[in-house]
Design a protein around this motif. Structure first.
Motif, PDB file in Angstrom:
ATOM      1  N   ARG A  54      45.100 -31.110  14.611  1.00  9.74           N
ATOM      2  CA  ARG A  54      45.684 -32.391  14.251  1.00  9.74           C
ATOM      3  C   ARG A  54      45.381 -32.675  12.778  1.00  9.74           C
ATOM      4  N   THR A  55      46.403 -33.040  12.037  1.00  9.42           N
ATOM      5  CA  THR A  55      46.244 -33.294  10.614  1.00  9.42           C
ATOM      6  C   THR A  55      45.979 -34.781  10.373  1.00  9.42           C
ATOM      7  N   LEU A  56      44.897 -35.066   9.674  1.00  8.18           N
ATOM      8  CA  LEU A  56      44.606 -36.443   9.294  1.00  8.18           C
ATOM      9  C   LEU A  56      45.494 -36.837   8.124  1.00  8.18           C
ATOM     10  N   GLN A  57      46.171 -37.952   8.265  1.00  8.28           N
ATOM     11  CA  GLN A  57      47.064 -38.410   7.216  1.00  8.28           C
ATOM     12  C   GLN A  57      46.262 -38.897   6.004  1.00  8.28           C
ATOM     13  N   TRP A  58      46.798 -38.647   4.835  1.00  7.14           N
ATOM     14  CA  TRP A  58      46.171 -39.171   3.627  1.00  7.14           C
ATOM     15  C   TRP A  58      46.219 -40.690   3.622  1.00  7.14           C
ATOM     16  N   HIS A  59      45.168 -41.313   3.118  1.00 10.04           N
ATOM     17  CA  HIS A  59      45.209 -42.761   2.981  1.00 10.04           C
ATOM     18  C   HIS A  59      46.127 -43.125   1.815  1.00 10.04           C
ATOM     19  N   ASN A  60      46.873 -44.180   1.995  1.00 10.44           N
ATOM     20  CA  ASN A  60      47.820 -44.612   0.971  1.00 10.44           C
ATOM     21  C   ASN A  60      47.081 -45.210  -0.224  1.00 10.44           C
ATOM     22  N   ILE A  61      47.531 -44.818  -1.400  1.00  6.40           N
ATOM     23  CA  ILE A  61      46.964 -45.354  -2.630  1.00  6.40           C
ATOM     24  C   ILE A  61      48.026 -46.228  -3.291  1.00  6.40           C
ATOM     25  N   ARG A  62      47.759 -47.511  -3.363  1.00 11.24           N
ATOM     26  CA  ARG A  62      48.707 -48.417  -3.990  1.00 11.24           C
ATOM     27  C   ARG A  62      48.684 -48.241  -5.507  1.00 11.24           C
ATOM     28  N   GLU A  63      49.833 -48.432  -6.118  1.00 11.48           N
ATOM     29  CA  GLU A  63      49.908 -48.261  -7.564  1.00 11.48           C
ATOM     30  C   GLU A  63      49.001 -49.238  -8.288  1.00 11.48           C
ATOM     31  N   ILE A  64      48.840 -50.431  -7.731  1.00 12.37           N
ATOM     32  CA  ILE A  64      48.004 -51.441  -8.382  1.00 12.37           C
ATOM     33  C   ILE A  64      46.529 -51.063  -8.355  1.00 12.37           C
ATOM     34  N   ASP A  65      46.146 -50.165  -7.443  1.00 14.92           N
ATOM     35  CA  ASP A  65      44.745 -49.744  -7.323  1.00 14.92           C
ATOM     36  C   ASP A  65      44.431 -48.501  -8.147  1.00 14.92           C
ATOM     37  N   ILE A  66      45.409 -47.969  -8.858  1.00 15.42           N
ATOM     38  CA  ILE A  66      45.202 -46.758  -9.643  1.00 15.42           C
ATOM     39  C   ILE A  66      44.780 -47.139 -11.055  1.00 15.42           C
ATOM     40  N   ALA A  67      43.587 -46.708 -11.447  1.00 17.40           N
ATOM     41  CA  ALA A  67      43.131 -46.965 -12.814  1.00 17.40           C
ATOM     42  C   ALA A  67      43.810 -46.023 -13.798  1.00 17.40           C
ATOM     43  N   PHE A  68      43.903 -44.759 -13.436  1.00 18.30           N
ATOM     44  CA  PHE A  68      44.663 -43.810 -14.244  1.00 18.30           C
ATOM     45  C   PHE A  68      45.028 -42.621 -13.377  1.00 18.30           C
ATOM     46  N   LYS A  69      46.079 -41.896 -13.809  1.00 13.73           N
ATOM     47  CA  LYS A  69      46.540 -40.709 -13.089  1.00 13.73           C
ATOM     48  C   LYS A  69      46.976 -39.672 -14.108  1.00 13.73           C
ATOM     49  N   ARG A  70      46.645 -38.417 -13.805  1.00 14.47           N
ATOM     50  CA  ARG A  70      47.042 -37.313 -14.676  1.00 14.47           C
ATOM     51  C   ARG A  70      47.498 -36.145 -13.817  1.00 14.47           C
ATOM     52  N   ARG A  71      48.584 -35.526 -14.228  1.00 15.10           N
ATOM     53  CA  ARG A  71      49.116 -34.370 -13.489  1.00 15.10           C
ATOM     54  C   ARG A  71      48.682 -33.083 -14.181  1.00 15.10           C
ATOM     55  N   VAL A  72      48.257 -32.124 -13.363  1.00 20.48           N
ATOM     56  CA  VAL A  72      47.757 -30.849 -13.871  1.00 20.48           C
ATOM     57  C   VAL A  72      48.530 -29.730 -13.199  1.00 20.48           C
ATOM     58  N   TRP A  73      48.989 -28.777 -13.995  1.00 23.38           N
ATOM     59  CA  TRP A  73      49.650 -27.584 -13.481  1.00 23.38           C
ATOM     60  C   TRP A  73      48.667 -26.420 -13.550  1.00 23.38           C
ATOM     61  N   LYS A  74      48.511 -25.710 -12.430  1.00 23.77           N
ATOM     62  CA  LYS A  74      47.596 -24.575 -12.377  1.00 23.77           C
ATOM     63  C   LYS A  74      48.332 -23.331 -11.893  1.00 23.77           C
ATOM     64  N   ARG A  75      47.793 -22.195 -12.280  1.00 24.76           N
ATOM     65  CA  ARG A  75      48.331 -20.909 -11.846  1.00 24.76           C
ATOM     66  C   ARG A  75      47.271 -20.188 -11.023  1.00 24.76           C
ATOM     67  N   ILE A  76      47.688 -19.706  -9.848  1.00 26.20           N
ATOM     68  CA  ILE A  76      46.775 -19.029  -8.920  1.00 26.20           C
ATOM     69  C   ILE A  76      47.136 -17.556  -8.877  1.00 26.20           C
ATOM     70  N   ASP A  77      46.209 -16.702  -9.266  1.00 26.56           N
ATOM     71  CA  ASP A  77      46.392 -15.257  -9.196  1.00 26.56           C
ATOM     72  C   ASP A  77      45.730 -14.768  -7.913  1.00 26.56           C
ATOM     73  N   VAL A  78      46.523 -14.297  -6.961  1.00 23.55           N
ATOM     74  CA  VAL A  78      45.977 -13.916  -5.658  1.00 23.55           C
ATOM     75  C   VAL A  78      45.156 -12.643  -5.742  1.00 23.55           C
ATOM     76  N   ARG A  79      45.168 -11.959  -6.879  1.00 24.23           N
ATOM     77  CA  ARG A  79      44.353 -10.756  -7.027  1.00 24.23           C
ATOM     78  C   ARG A  79      42.895 -11.078  -7.291  1.00 24.23           C
ATOM     79  N   GLU A  80      42.595 -12.351  -7.592  1.00 24.74           N
ATOM     80  CA  GLU A  80      41.208 -12.758  -7.721  1.00 24.74           C
ATOM     81  C   GLU A  80      40.541 -12.789  -6.350  1.00 24.74           C
TER      82      GLU A  80
END
Length: 300
Positions: A64-90
């Protein structure tokens, strides 16, 4: 006295009938509640005909998957998006290429995604902008690579070019790109990482088998995939029994990835961290900056 004995024998009889009916009901339930058959993700998987050695393995691993708790926009102090690359040979990313076993029904990670798209459980997208959905037929066209081979006509002996298509090899998908949102939630008082997108890329080789480039295969919106991925186990190299689901593995960001792009000071949405060794160093600085930003929130 005789009356007491009479009522006592009646109560004993009723109790025995009740116990018998309860046992009959439990036996019927056991007979009818057969474990659900595991959905295999490739055509070569065959279930084992014997138990898993000396342990009593749970046949129906329905998580059973626990649902993520909702984060309201008004409660967000800051947000940053990060792009990562995963090499499966590691070594840390070896679970991505684990082919599964004869008991779980799960294959490599890309096979699980492709099977979910084929069954209609997940929607595949062309890229991480999620502006165009792909049908399974469109994804299938990308699985095999067409090659032109020179052969000789058996009758005339003249050379001729024949186009062939190679079968899909799951190990060719050796690189994934993910989008992570790092959010400081005022209610929780900490930095909350959320995985947003998973993009699979396969290696493209030339006619001599040399690597040329990465070709995008499909992109999955991870919040929609959490329920499906929770039904498949992640390979644990240290303990064959103590395994977690793919949802737990990805929710905790337990993979090893290096940062290739961030949303900070990036209005053109390009790879703003350089290339090669500079990209690794700058990506590590970006992650350290996120941690420092979290620490600074407690000083405000």
């Amino acid at each position: 006295m005789k009356v007491l004995l009479k009522y006592s024998s009646i109560l004993c009889g009723l109790f025995a009938v009740s116990q018998s009916a309860q046992a009959q009901s439990m036996n019927n339930d056991r007979a009818t509640s057969q474990p659900a058959q595991k959905e295999y993700v490739n055509d070569t998987w065959l279930p084992s005909l014997v138990p898993d050695g000396t342990i009593d393995r749970v046949a129906d691993r329905t998580n059973r998957t626990l649902q993520w708790h909702n984060i309201r926009e008004i409660d967000i102090a800051f947000k940053r998006r990060v792009w990562k690359r995963i090499d499966v040979r590691e070594k840390q990313n070896m679970p991505f290429i684990y082919a599964g076993d004869e008991y779980t029904g799960g294959g490599a990670f890309i096979e699980i995604l492709l099977d979910a798209v084929r069954r209609g459980k997940l929607t595949a997208y062309a890229d991480a902008t999620f502006t165009r959905a792909l049908s399974y037929e469109e994804v299938s066209e990308k699985l095999s690579v067409s090659k032109q081979t020179e052969v000789f006509d058996p009758v005339t002996g003249e050379p001729m070019i024949v186009e062939t298509r190679d079968d899909f090899n799951p190990e060719s998908v050796a690189m994934y790109e993910v989008q992570e949102d790092w959010i400081f939630d005022r209610n929780m008082g900490r930095l909350v990482p959320r995985l947003r997108a998973i993009s699979a890329n396969r290696a493209v080789e030339d006619e001599e088998g040399n690597f040329r480039n990465w070709a995008p295969l499909l992109t999955i919106y991870y919040p929609d995939a959490r329920e499906v991925l929770s039904q498949y186990e992640v390979y644990n190299p240290n303990n064959d029994v103590n395994r977690m689901s793919w949802t737990d593995y990805l929710d905790r960001l337990m993979y090893s990835g290096y940062v290739i792009k961030t949303s900070r000071n990036n209005p053109r949405n390009v790879n703003n961290l350089g290339t090669g060794f500079d990209q690794l160093v700058n990506g590590e600085k970006e992650m350290q900056d996120l941690i420092q930003r979290e620490m600074d929130m407690w000083e405000l």
